[in-house]
Design a protein around this motif. Structure first.
Motif, PDB file in Angstrom:
ATOM      1  N   SER A 137     108.124  43.221  11.167  1.00 24.32           N
ATOM      2  CA  SER A 137     107.031  43.958  10.668  1.00 24.32           C
ATOM      3  C   SER A 137     106.247  43.782  12.089  1.00 24.32           C
ATOM      4  CB  SER A 137     106.197  42.860  10.023  1.00 24.32           C
ATOM      5  OG  SER A 137     106.236  41.532  10.562  1.00 24.32           O
ATOM      6  N   THR A 138     106.554  43.155  13.115  1.00 21.76           N
ATOM      7  CA  THR A 138     105.914  43.337  14.456  1.00 21.76           C
ATOM      8  C   THR A 138     106.481  44.275  15.435  1.00 21.76           C
ATOM      9  OG1 THR A 138     107.629  41.672  15.459  1.00 21.76           O
ATOM     10  CG2 THR A 138     105.716  40.555  14.451  1.00 21.76           C
ATOM     11  N   TYR A 139     107.342  44.974  15.004  1.00 21.11           N
ATOM     12  CA  TYR A 139     108.004  46.078  16.056  1.00 21.11           C
ATOM     13  C   TYR A 139     107.180  47.161  16.359  1.00 21.11           C
ATOM     14  CZ  TYR A 139     112.612  43.984  15.340  1.00 21.11           C
ATOM     15  OH  TYR A 139     113.909  43.090  15.258  1.00 21.11           O
ATOM     16  N   ASN A 140     106.280  47.562  15.517  1.00 20.35           N
ATOM     17  CA  ASN A 140     105.546  48.738  15.610  1.00 20.35           C
ATOM     18  C   ASN A 140     104.530  48.213  16.607  1.00 20.35           C
ATOM     19  OD1 ASN A 140     106.283  50.959  13.927  1.00 20.35           O
ATOM     20  ND2 ASN A 140     105.758  50.061  12.274  1.00 20.35           N
ATOM     21  N   GLU A 141     103.748  47.111  16.599  1.00 20.88           N
ATOM     22  CA  GLU A 141     102.900  46.711  17.574  1.00 20.88           C
ATOM     23  C   GLU A 141     103.646  46.327  19.025  1.00 20.88           C
ATOM     24  OE1 GLU A 141      99.459  45.999  17.908  1.00 20.88           O
ATOM     25  OE2 GLU A 141      99.626  47.380  15.849  1.00 20.88           O
ATOM     26  N   ILE A 142     104.758  46.015  18.988  1.00 18.73           N
ATOM     27  CA  ILE A 142     105.643  45.709  20.117  1.00 18.73           C
ATOM     28  C   ILE A 142     105.783  46.763  21.057  1.00 18.73           C
ATOM     29  CG2 ILE A 142     107.530  44.908  21.297  1.00 18.73           C
ATOM     30  CD1 ILE A 142     107.980  42.854  18.856  1.00 18.73           C
ATOM     31  N   PHE A 143     106.297  47.883  20.328  1.00 16.79           N
ATOM     32  CA  PHE A 143     106.385  49.162  20.849  1.00 16.79           C
ATOM     33  C   PHE A 143     105.208  49.833  21.260  1.00 16.79           C
ATOM     34  CE2 PHE A 143     110.519  49.197  18.188  1.00 16.79           C
ATOM     35  CZ  PHE A 143     111.280  48.454  18.996  1.00 16.79           C
ATOM     36  N   LYS A 144     104.315  49.808  20.456  1.00 18.84           N
ATOM     37  CA  LYS A 144     102.893  50.507  20.610  1.00 18.84           C
ATOM     38  C   LYS A 144     102.412  49.884  22.141  1.00 18.84           C
ATOM     39  CE  LYS A 144      98.319  50.796  18.971  1.00 18.84           C
ATOM     40  NZ  LYS A 144      97.609  50.710  17.857  1.00 18.84           N
ATOM     41  N   ASN A 145     102.278  48.506  21.871  1.00 15.32           N
ATOM     42  CA  ASN A 145     101.751  47.890  23.214  1.00 15.32           C
ATOM     43  C   ASN A 145     102.358  47.981  24.525  1.00 15.32           C
ATOM     44  OD1 ASN A 145      99.681  46.833  21.541  1.00 15.32           O
ATOM     45  ND2 ASN A 145     100.508  44.922  21.349  1.00 15.32           N
ATOM     46  N   SER A 146     103.858  48.199  24.349  1.00 20.42           N
ATOM     47  CA  SER A 146     104.769  48.228  25.490  1.00 20.42           C
ATOM     48  C   SER A 146     104.410  49.841  26.232  1.00 20.42           C
ATOM     49  CB  SER A 146     106.132  48.212  25.082  1.00 20.42           C
ATOM     50  OG  SER A 146     106.423  46.623  24.422  1.00 20.42           O
ATOM     51  N   LEU A 147     104.537  50.934  25.065  1.00 17.77           N
ATOM     52  CA  LEU A 147     104.286  52.021  25.542  1.00 17.77           C
ATOM     53  C   LEU A 147     102.955  52.376  26.422  1.00 17.77           C
ATOM     54  CD1 LEU A 147     105.791  54.010  22.474  1.00 17.77           C
ATOM     55  CD2 LEU A 147     106.732  53.937  24.861  1.00 17.77           C
ATOM     56  N   SER A 148     101.865  51.660  25.787  1.00 16.89           N
ATOM     57  CA  SER A 148     100.468  51.583  26.226  1.00 16.89           C
ATOM     58  C   SER A 148     100.517  51.210  27.967  1.00 16.89           C
ATOM     59  CB  SER A 148      99.519  51.071  25.655  1.00 16.89           C
ATOM     60  OG  SER A 148      99.628  49.416  25.719  1.00 16.89           O
ATOM     61  N   LEU A 149     101.468  50.305  28.175  1.00 14.62           N
ATOM     62  CA  LEU A 149     101.723  49.905  29.640  1.00 14.62           C
ATOM     63  C   LEU A 149     102.427  50.658  30.734  1.00 14.62           C
ATOM     64  CD1 LEU A 149     102.025  46.153  28.670  1.00 14.62           C
ATOM     65  CD2 LEU A 149      99.906  47.345  29.567  1.00 14.62           C
ATOM     66  N   LEU A 150     103.242  51.710  29.979  1.00 16.94           N
ATOM     67  CA  LEU A 150     104.281  52.361  30.750  1.00 16.94           C
ATOM     68  C   LEU A 150     103.316  53.665  31.495  1.00 16.94           C
ATOM     69  CD1 LEU A 150     107.452  53.011  28.638  1.00 16.94           C
ATOM     70  CD2 LEU A 150     107.181  51.716  30.718  1.00 16.94           C
ATOM     71  N   LYS A 151     104.000  54.031  32.681  1.00 21.07           N
ATOM     72  CA  LYS A 151     103.492  55.351  33.171  1.00 21.07           C
ATOM     73  C   LYS A 151     104.267  56.379  32.411  1.00 21.07           C
ATOM     74  CE  LYS A 151     103.324  53.338  38.040  1.00 21.07           C
ATOM     75  NZ  LYS A 151     103.984  53.196  39.092  1.00 21.07           N
ATOM     76  N   PHE A 184     116.199  54.485  16.234  1.00 17.05           N
ATOM     77  CA  PHE A 184     115.894  55.687  16.571  1.00 17.05           C
ATOM     78  C   PHE A 184     114.716  56.024  15.836  1.00 17.05           C
ATOM     79  CE2 PHE A 184     119.487  57.659  18.975  1.00 17.05           C
ATOM     80  CZ  PHE A 184     119.525  56.512  19.781  1.00 17.05           C
ATOM     81  N   GLU A 185     114.199  55.481  14.766  1.00 18.53           N
ATOM     82  CA  GLU A 185     113.056  56.010  13.900  1.00 18.53           C
ATOM     83  C   GLU A 185     111.842  55.763  14.470  1.00 18.53           C
ATOM     84  OE1 GLU A 185     113.725  54.287  10.234  1.00 18.53           O
ATOM     85  OE2 GLU A 185     115.595  55.806   9.583  1.00 18.53           O
ATOM     86  N   TYR A 186     111.867  54.592  15.324  1.00 10.42           N
ATOM     87  CA  TYR A 186     110.460  54.249  16.017  1.00 10.42           C
ATOM     88  C   TYR A 186     110.106  55.374  17.178  1.00 10.42           C
ATOM     89  CZ  TYR A 186     110.709  49.653  13.599  1.00 10.42           C
ATOM     90  OH  TYR A 186     110.840  48.593  12.728  1.00 10.42           O
ATOM     91  N   PHE A 187     111.136  56.136  17.704  1.00 11.95           N
ATOM     92  CA  PHE A 187     110.949  56.791  18.683  1.00 11.95           C
ATOM     93  C   PHE A 187     111.354  58.414  18.481  1.00 11.95           C
ATOM     94  CE2 PHE A 187     111.991  52.608  19.909  1.00 11.95           C
ATOM     95  CZ  PHE A 187     110.917  52.276  20.829  1.00 11.95           C
ATOM     96  N   PRO A 188     110.451  59.127  17.956  1.00 18.07           N
ATOM     97  CA  PRO A 188     110.871  60.511  17.719  1.00 18.07           C
ATOM     98  C   PRO A 188     111.281  61.594  18.917  1.00 18.07           C
ATOM     99  CG  PRO A 188     108.463  59.925  16.899  1.00 18.07           C
ATOM    100  CD  PRO A 188     108.920  58.890  17.831  1.00 18.07           C
ATOM    101  N   LEU A 223     119.675  49.958  24.642  1.00 20.96           N
ATOM    102  CA  LEU A 223     118.786  51.495  24.624  1.00 20.96           C
ATOM    103  C   LEU A 223     117.966  51.668  25.712  1.00 20.96           C
ATOM    104  CD1 LEU A 223     118.109  53.595  22.735  1.00 20.96           C
ATOM    105  CD2 LEU A 223     116.420  52.068  21.309  1.00 20.96           C
ATOM    106  N   ILE A 224     118.117  52.572  26.083  1.00 20.49           N
ATOM    107  CA  ILE A 224     117.063  53.153  27.353  1.00 20.49           C
ATOM    108  C   ILE A 224     116.179  54.143  26.542  1.00 20.49           C
ATOM    109  CG2 ILE A 224     117.124  54.152  29.401  1.00 20.49           C
ATOM    110  CD1 ILE A 224     119.687  53.006  30.336  1.00 20.49           C
ATOM    111  N   ILE A 225     114.965  54.006  26.640  1.00 22.74           N
ATOM    112  CA  ILE A 225     113.862  54.780  26.045  1.00 22.74           C
ATOM    113  C   ILE A 225     113.185  55.486  27.180  1.00 22.74           C
ATOM    114  CG2 ILE A 225     112.226  54.895  24.614  1.00 22.74           C
ATOM    115  CD1 ILE A 225     113.249  52.054  23.345  1.00 22.74           C
ATOM    116  N   GLN A 226     113.041  56.913  27.147  1.00 16.84           N
ATOM    117  CA  GLN A 226     112.385  57.436  28.334  1.00 16.84           C
ATOM    118  C   GLN A 226     111.302  58.126  27.562  1.00 16.84           C
ATOM    119  OE1 GLN A 226     113.988  60.395  30.677  1.00 16.84           O
ATOM    120  NE2 GLN A 226     112.503  59.960  32.594  1.00 16.84           N
ATOM    121  N   ARG A 227     109.836  57.945  27.868  1.00 19.57           N
ATOM    122  CA  ARG A 227     108.888  58.739  27.258  1.00 19.57           C
ATOM    123  C   ARG A 227     108.845  60.027  28.210  1.00 19.57           C
ATOM    124  NH1 ARG A 227     103.146  56.143  26.506  1.00 19.57           N
ATOM    125  NH2 ARG A 227     102.947  56.051  28.746  1.00 19.57           N
TER     126      ARG A 227
END
Length: 213
Positions: free
Chosen positions: A99-113, A166-170, A206-210
């Motif tokens: 249940s915390t994953y969405n917040e973890i990924f959202k907050n992480s992405l906000s800190l990424l260039k 993968f469902e967390y990252f379209p 898993l390497i995720i690149q925005r």
């Protein structure tokens, strides 16, 4: 697994060298040391535990390029947005409820260039069964204890499959590179653990690149 780990190690070094890195969950600092050896410009370590923060501060007090702060990735950060080139989460997801994953990924992405990376190193869901059988073999008299632990782990269902991650990252927003059976940050793992990973690999990176907007 050995050669796959060598390749994964080189890939991770290429991502981190000369970059601004955020490590989530510093614990005792063993992962931080390995990240530091890749040659980043700067590492910020975020740790939720006051106990481990004292250990981290003591270990890295004479290393100016490493900064340690008390912080939970499940909460909004006080850090500037778009600051980091790479964020590393090693064995963090399996310790937290799904249940915390969405917040973890959202907050992480906000800190990424933009065009930056999140690196997740963790266990696949089948790990709980490997742990159960190996525990039984080592301590057969404690079978009931390990059975109850297995049932509890099944109920919690913290670890994600490749498809679930993968469902967390379209696809239209992220490039994803999933590698099974590797852990380039395992220098301080026990010999027994390394052998088990070679025989029954249960980790992934898993390497995720925005993507650029």
């Amino acid at each position: 697994m050995f050669w796959r780990n060598v390749i994964a190690n080189r890939n991770l070094e290429a991502l981190i060298k000369d970059q601004q890195v955020l490590e989530i969950g510093g614990n005792n600092g063993d992962i931080t040391v390995q990240l530091y050896d890749y040659g980043p410009k700067f590492i910020m370590v975020k740790e939720i535990s006051s106990y481990w923060m004292l250990k981290l501060d003591k270990r890295f007090k004479n290393t100016p390029s490493i900064s340690c702060k008390l912080f939970s990735i499940t909460e909004q950060s006080e850090l500037p947005k778009d600051r980091f080139d790479v964020i590393v989460l090693k064995e963090i997801l399996n310790a937290l409820p799904r249940s915390t994953y969405n917040e973890i990924f959202k907050n992480s992405l906000s800190l990424l260039k933009q065009n930056a990376f999140i690196v997740i190193i963790d266990y696949v869901p089948l790990t709980k069964y490997r742990q159960f059988f190996l525990s039984i073999l080592r301590h057969p008299l404690s079978a009931k204890k390990f059975w109850n632990l297995l049932i509890n782990n099944i109920k919690l269902s913290k670890t994600c499959s490749r498809k679930e991650l993968f469902e967390y990252f379209p696809n239209d927003e992220f490039n994803l590179n999933y590698i099974f059976g590797v852990d380039p940050l395992n220098r301080y793992d026990s010999f027994y653990h390394k052998v088990m990973e070679m025989i029954f690999p249960h980790k992934y990176m898993l390497i995720i690149q925005r993507k650029k907007l």
